[in-house]
Design a protein around this motif. Structure first.
Motif, PDB file in Angstrom:
ATOM      1  N   PRO A 188      35.185  31.587  33.257  1.00 19.40           N
ATOM      2  CA  PRO A 188      34.567  31.544  34.451  1.00 19.40           C
ATOM      3  C   PRO A 188      34.763  32.917  35.232  1.00 19.40           C
ATOM      4  O   PRO A 188      35.700  33.779  34.883  1.00 19.40           O
ATOM      5  CB  PRO A 188      35.542  30.486  35.430  1.00 19.40           C
ATOM      6  N   TRP A 189      34.114  33.006  35.937  1.00 19.66           N
ATOM      7  CA  TRP A 189      33.918  34.491  37.084  1.00 19.66           C
ATOM      8  C   TRP A 189      33.513  33.961  38.352  1.00 19.66           C
ATOM      9  O   TRP A 189      32.863  33.067  38.596  1.00 19.66           O
ATOM     10  CB  TRP A 189      33.174  35.314  36.093  1.00 19.66           C
ATOM     11  N   GLN A 190      33.834  35.114  39.263  1.00 22.99           N
ATOM     12  CA  GLN A 190      33.356  35.221  40.585  1.00 22.99           C
ATOM     13  C   GLN A 190      32.812  36.402  40.930  1.00 22.99           C
ATOM     14  O   GLN A 190      33.494  37.195  40.608  1.00 22.99           O
ATOM     15  CB  GLN A 190      34.787  34.606  41.571  1.00 22.99           C
ATOM     16  N   PRO A 191      31.946  36.571  41.898  1.00 19.55           N
ATOM     17  CA  PRO A 191      31.719  37.898  42.200  1.00 19.55           C
ATOM     18  C   PRO A 191      32.850  38.486  42.927  1.00 19.55           C
ATOM     19  O   PRO A 191      33.546  37.807  43.484  1.00 19.55           O
ATOM     20  CB  PRO A 191      30.307  37.249  43.121  1.00 19.55           C
TER      21      PRO A 191
ATOM     22  N   ALA B 136      34.473  40.429  45.981  1.00 18.61           N
ATOM     23  CA  ALA B 136      34.697  40.139  47.489  1.00 18.61           C
ATOM     24  C   ALA B 136      34.171  41.452  47.902  1.00 18.61           C
ATOM     25  O   ALA B 136      34.445  42.602  47.199  1.00 18.61           O
ATOM     26  CB  ALA B 136      35.989  39.777  47.805  1.00 18.61           C
ATOM     27  N   PRO B 137      33.455  41.520  49.246  1.00 19.07           N
ATOM     28  CA  PRO B 137      32.797  42.686  49.730  1.00 19.07           C
ATOM     29  C   PRO B 137      34.212  43.636  49.914  1.00 19.07           C
ATOM     30  O   PRO B 137      35.136  43.569  50.679  1.00 19.07           O
ATOM     31  CB  PRO B 137      32.452  42.731  50.926  1.00 19.07           C
ATOM     32  N   GLY B 138      34.013  45.013  49.060  1.00 15.80           N
ATOM     33  CA  GLY B 138      35.112  45.896  49.371  1.00 15.80           C
ATOM     34  C   GLY B 138      36.759  45.452  48.882  1.00 15.80           C
ATOM     35  O   GLY B 138      37.516  46.057  48.945  1.00 15.80           O
ATOM     36  N   GLY B 139      36.700  44.163  48.041  1.00 14.58           N
ATOM     37  CA  GLY B 139      37.850  44.003  47.480  1.00 14.58           C
ATOM     38  C   GLY B 139      38.041  44.090  45.920  1.00 14.58           C
ATOM     39  O   GLY B 139      37.100  44.839  45.314  1.00 14.58           O
ATOM     40  N   ALA B 140      39.188  43.344  45.307  1.00 13.91           N
ATOM     41  CA  ALA B 140      39.342  43.726  43.859  1.00 13.91           C
ATOM     42  C   ALA B 140      38.200  42.638  43.196  1.00 13.91           C
ATOM     43  O   ALA B 140      37.771  41.901  43.677  1.00 13.91           O
ATOM     44  CB  ALA B 140      40.682  43.249  43.704  1.00 13.91           C
ATOM     45  N   PRO B 141      38.164  43.026  41.689  1.00 11.81           N
ATOM     46  CA  PRO B 141      37.260  42.232  41.209  1.00 11.81           C
ATOM     47  C   PRO B 141      37.705  40.618  41.030  1.00 11.81           C
ATOM     48  O   PRO B 141      38.812  40.457  41.196  1.00 11.81           O
ATOM     49  CB  PRO B 141      37.341  42.737  39.655  1.00 11.81           C
ATOM     50  N   GLY B 142      36.857  40.007  41.188  1.00 12.27           N
ATOM     51  CA  GLY B 142      37.011  38.438  41.203  1.00 12.27           C
ATOM     52  C   GLY B 142      36.909  37.616  39.953  1.00 12.27           C
ATOM     53  O   GLY B 142      37.228  36.686  39.797  1.00 12.27           O
ATOM     54  N   ARG B 143      36.651  38.713  38.894  1.00  8.90           N
ATOM     55  CA  ARG B 143      36.484  37.821  37.479  1.00  8.90           C
ATOM     56  C   ARG B 143      37.785  37.311  36.959  1.00  8.90           C
ATOM     57  O   ARG B 143      38.751  38.444  37.065  1.00  8.90           O
ATOM     58  CB  ARG B 143      35.746  38.982  36.720  1.00  8.90           C
TER      59      ARG B 143
END
Length: 90
Positions: free
Chosen positions: A60-63, A65-72
């Motif tokens: 599973p992965w997530q995009p 967040a704007p200006g944030g850390a990777p959500g993967r």
């Protein structure tokens, strides 16, 4: 044939090679093979997320967040591309 011999990983690798060559039924057949072999979690994950470039089954992965850390939730930080409108990560 490979299923009957218990060589599931080898069979999945063959299907992945076939998918890389453009065979459109390779992914669904690999999913069915894993399911038939009793590896239901892997078959569901493969069906939903596909293969990673290294041949492993993606998780599973997530995009980001704007200006944030990777959500993967698995290894990899996505692809970063700089455009005239700014930086795009996907």
């Amino acid at each position: 044939m490979l299923l009957e011999g218990g060589r599931i990983d080898e069979a999945v690798a063959w299907y992945q090679q076939a998918a890389d060559c453009g065979y459109p039924l390779a992914l669904p057949r690999a999913v069915q093979l894993l399911h038939t072999a009793g590896r239901t979690d892997e078959s569901l994950r493969l069906r939903r997320f596909g293969w990673e470039p290294d041949g492993s089954i993606a998780g599973p992965w997530q995009p980001r967040a704007p200006g944030g850390a990777p959500g993967r939730s698995t290894a990899g930080e996505g692809h970063v591309q700089t455009t005239a409108r700014g930086t795009v990560t996907y």
